[in-house]
Design a protein around this motif. Sequence first.
Motif, PDB file in Angstrom:
ATOM      1  N   PRO A  94      11.091  -7.976  13.461  1.00  0.00           N
ATOM      2  CA  PRO A  94      11.308  -9.234  12.755  1.00  0.00           C
ATOM      3  C   PRO A  94      12.314  -9.151  11.627  1.00  0.00           C
ATOM      4  N   VAL A  95      12.653  -7.921  11.172  1.00  0.00           N
ATOM      5  CA  VAL A  95      13.566  -7.806  10.036  1.00  0.00           C
ATOM      6  C   VAL A  95      14.953  -8.347  10.348  1.00  0.00           C
ATOM      7  N   VAL A  96      15.326  -8.419  11.596  1.00  0.00           N
ATOM      8  CA  VAL A  96      16.622  -9.003  11.940  1.00  0.00           C
ATOM      9  C   VAL A  96      16.458 -10.073  13.016  1.00  0.00           C
ATOM     10  N   ASN A  97      15.268 -10.592  13.153  1.00  0.00           N
ATOM     11  CA  ASN A  97      14.985 -11.513  14.241  1.00  0.00           C
ATOM     12  C   ASN A  97      15.879 -12.751  14.214  1.00  0.00           C
ATOM     13  N   ALA A  98      16.041 -13.361  13.028  1.00  0.00           N
ATOM     14  CA  ALA A  98      16.835 -14.578  12.934  1.00  0.00           C
ATOM     15  C   ALA A  98      18.293 -14.324  13.299  1.00  0.00           C
ATOM     16  N   ALA A  99      18.837 -13.196  12.824  1.00  0.00           N
ATOM     17  CA  ALA A  99      20.223 -12.861  13.145  1.00  0.00           C
ATOM     18  C   ALA A  99      20.390 -12.593  14.633  1.00  0.00           C
ATOM     19  N   MET A 100      19.407 -11.925  15.244  1.00  0.00           N
ATOM     20  CA  MET A 100      19.485 -11.657  16.678  1.00  0.00           C
ATOM     21  C   MET A 100      19.406 -12.945  17.492  1.00  0.00           C
ATOM     22  N   GLN A 101      18.606 -13.887  17.037  1.00  0.00           N
ATOM     23  CA  GLN A 101      18.521 -15.170  17.733  1.00  0.00           C
ATOM     24  C   GLN A 101      19.857 -15.903  17.695  1.00  0.00           C
ATOM     25  N   LEU A 102      20.532 -15.856  16.536  1.00  0.00           N
ATOM     26  CA  LEU A 102      21.854 -16.476  16.424  1.00  0.00           C
ATOM     27  C   LEU A 102      22.842 -15.802  17.369  1.00  0.00           C
ATOM     28  N   LEU A 103      22.791 -14.481  17.414  1.00  0.00           N
ATOM     29  CA  LEU A 103      23.698 -13.736  18.286  1.00  0.00           C
ATOM     30  C   LEU A 103      23.492 -14.133  19.743  1.00  0.00           C
ATOM     31  N   ARG A 104      22.241 -14.120  20.178  1.00  0.00           N
ATOM     32  CA  ARG A 104      21.977 -14.401  21.589  1.00  0.00           C
ATOM     33  C   ARG A 104      22.332 -15.844  21.938  1.00  0.00           C
ATOM     34  N   ARG A 105      22.080 -16.775  21.018  1.00  0.00           N
ATOM     35  CA  ARG A 105      22.430 -18.165  21.286  1.00  0.00           C
ATOM     36  C   ARG A 105      23.944 -18.342  21.384  1.00  0.00           C
ATOM     37  N   PRO A 128       0.798  -1.226   0.000  1.00  0.00           N
ATOM     38  CA  PRO A 128       0.000   0.000   0.000  1.00  0.00           C
ATOM     39  C   PRO A 128       0.832   1.278   0.000  1.00  0.00           C
ATOM     40  N   ASP A 129       2.078   1.160   0.436  1.00  0.00           N
ATOM     41  CA  ASP A 129       2.955   2.324   0.436  1.00  0.00           C
ATOM     42  C   ASP A 129       4.402   1.863   0.350  1.00  0.00           C
ATOM     43  N   LYS A 130       5.291   2.826   0.193  1.00  0.00           N
ATOM     44  CA  LYS A 130       6.713   2.511   0.035  1.00  0.00           C
ATOM     45  C   LYS A 130       7.273   1.824   1.282  1.00  0.00           C
ATOM     46  N   GLN A 131       6.815   2.245   2.440  1.00  0.00           N
ATOM     47  CA  GLN A 131       7.320   1.682   3.687  1.00  0.00           C
ATOM     48  C   GLN A 131       7.077   0.183   3.763  1.00  0.00           C
ATOM     49  N   SER A 132       5.928  -0.263   3.303  1.00  0.00           N
ATOM     50  CA  SER A 132       5.626  -1.697   3.359  1.00  0.00           C
ATOM     51  C   SER A 132       6.534  -2.484   2.419  1.00  0.00           C
ATOM     52  N   LEU A 133       6.879  -1.906   1.275  1.00  0.00           N
ATOM     53  CA  LEU A 133       7.824  -2.564   0.373  1.00  0.00           C
ATOM     54  C   LEU A 133       9.205  -2.623   1.001  1.00  0.00           C
ATOM     55  N   LEU A 134       9.634  -1.524   1.624  1.00  0.00           N
ATOM     56  CA  LEU A 134      10.954  -1.502   2.260  1.00  0.00           C
ATOM     57  C   LEU A 134      11.040  -2.546   3.371  1.00  0.00           C
ATOM     58  N   LEU A 135       9.960  -2.712   4.117  1.00  0.00           N
ATOM     59  CA  LEU A 135       9.946  -3.726   5.178  1.00  0.00           C
ATOM     60  C   LEU A 135      10.095  -5.122   4.598  1.00  0.00           C
ATOM     61  N   ALA A 136       9.439  -5.383   3.480  1.00  0.00           N
ATOM     62  CA  ALA A 136       9.563  -6.691   2.837  1.00  0.00           C
ATOM     63  C   ALA A 136      10.983  -6.913   2.332  1.00  0.00           C
ATOM     64  N   MET A 137      11.607  -5.867   1.819  1.00  0.00           N
ATOM     65  CA  MET A 137      12.995  -5.968   1.373  1.00  0.00           C
ATOM     66  C   MET A 137      13.911  -6.226   2.553  1.00  0.00           C
ATOM     67  N   CYS A 138      13.640  -5.561   3.682  1.00  0.00           N
ATOM     68  CA  CYS A 138      14.431  -5.782   4.894  1.00  0.00           C
ATOM     69  C   CYS A 138      14.307  -7.227   5.366  1.00  0.00           C
ATOM     70  N   ALA A 139      13.099  -7.768   5.284  1.00  0.00           N
ATOM     71  CA  ALA A 139      12.881  -9.143   5.728  1.00  0.00           C
ATOM     72  C   ALA A 139      13.705 -10.113   4.892  1.00  0.00           C
ATOM     73  N   GLN A 140      13.768  -9.886   3.575  1.00  0.00           N
ATOM     74  CA  GLN A 140      14.586 -10.732   2.718  1.00  0.00           C
ATOM     75  C   GLN A 140      16.059 -10.579   3.072  1.00  0.00           C
ATOM     76  N   GLY A 141      16.480  -9.340   3.336  1.00  0.00           N
ATOM     77  CA  GLY A 141      17.866  -9.106   3.707  1.00  0.00           C
ATOM     78  C   GLY A 141      18.223  -9.773   5.018  1.00  0.00           C
ATOM     79  N   ALA A 142      17.301  -9.731   5.982  1.00  0.00           N
ATOM     80  CA  ALA A 142      17.551 -10.352   7.282  1.00  0.00           C
ATOM     81  C   ALA A 142      17.691 -11.860   7.155  1.00  0.00           C
ATOM     82  N   GLU A 143      16.852 -12.464   6.319  1.00  0.00           N
ATOM     83  CA  GLU A 143      16.956 -13.898   6.105  1.00  0.00           C
ATOM     84  C   GLU A 143      18.307 -14.253   5.494  1.00  0.00           C
TER      85      GLU A 143
END
Length: 223
Positions: free
Chosen positions: A159-170, A84-99
């Motif tokens: 959630p955009v960096v959730n997986a990376a943060m989980q690795l860090l904390r573990r 619906p807006d640019k911000q939602s696209l950027l969030l989706a791009m961030c999610a791919q980057g985080a993965e």
Amino acid sequence: MFLWKGTKPLERRLSYVYSDNMKSNDNSVNIESVKRGYHHGDLRAALVAVGLDLLKQRDADALSLREVARGVGVSATAVYRHFPDKQSLLLAMCAQGAEAMAAEQQAAMEVAGVSGGVGRAGFDAMGEAYVRFALANPALFRLMMSVHPANGYFSGEAPVVNAAMQLLRRSVDSLLPESATAEARRIAAIHAWSMVHGMAMLMLEGLIPADDTIIASISRSRL
């Protein structure tokens, strides 16, 4: 899935592959295949792929939904059905980057002979991978670190960096005594993240050399 391309560590380039029919022979995003493939029902993924490709050429501020739409070959109206807006696209791009970041860190830990990022070797490998990811994807990395709620990374709200943060904390948990409190573990993780993030930003800003020797020095640091 993501693939590295390049022979020198600091010249690697991250590429995103969304389905088997979107692969190119040189392991990079095949935009023409994306344009053809979106008709099969994955327009959202195609838009994210084009957005990520454009992000290699400019900062996120200069990116527009209309430009992304042109890149895929659809109207701006079609984009709004998914974003619906640019911000939602950027969030989706961030999610791919985080993965991709988390997967690269996991792969680095496996190369180091560590399962699940446990122990010093996994901790060091993960830190190096973090810096290398930032250097290989500067615009995406900056975007990932700017699109988030305040204090969200360690509260589970980003959630955009959730997986990376989980690795860090573990990994940090594996280096601390069992008697360490939850607050001590949180602070230790923040310190560890600050070190590699600071190194990455200093290199991106040109304040220190983007040098393999400096990146490898992460293994000589201690919690």
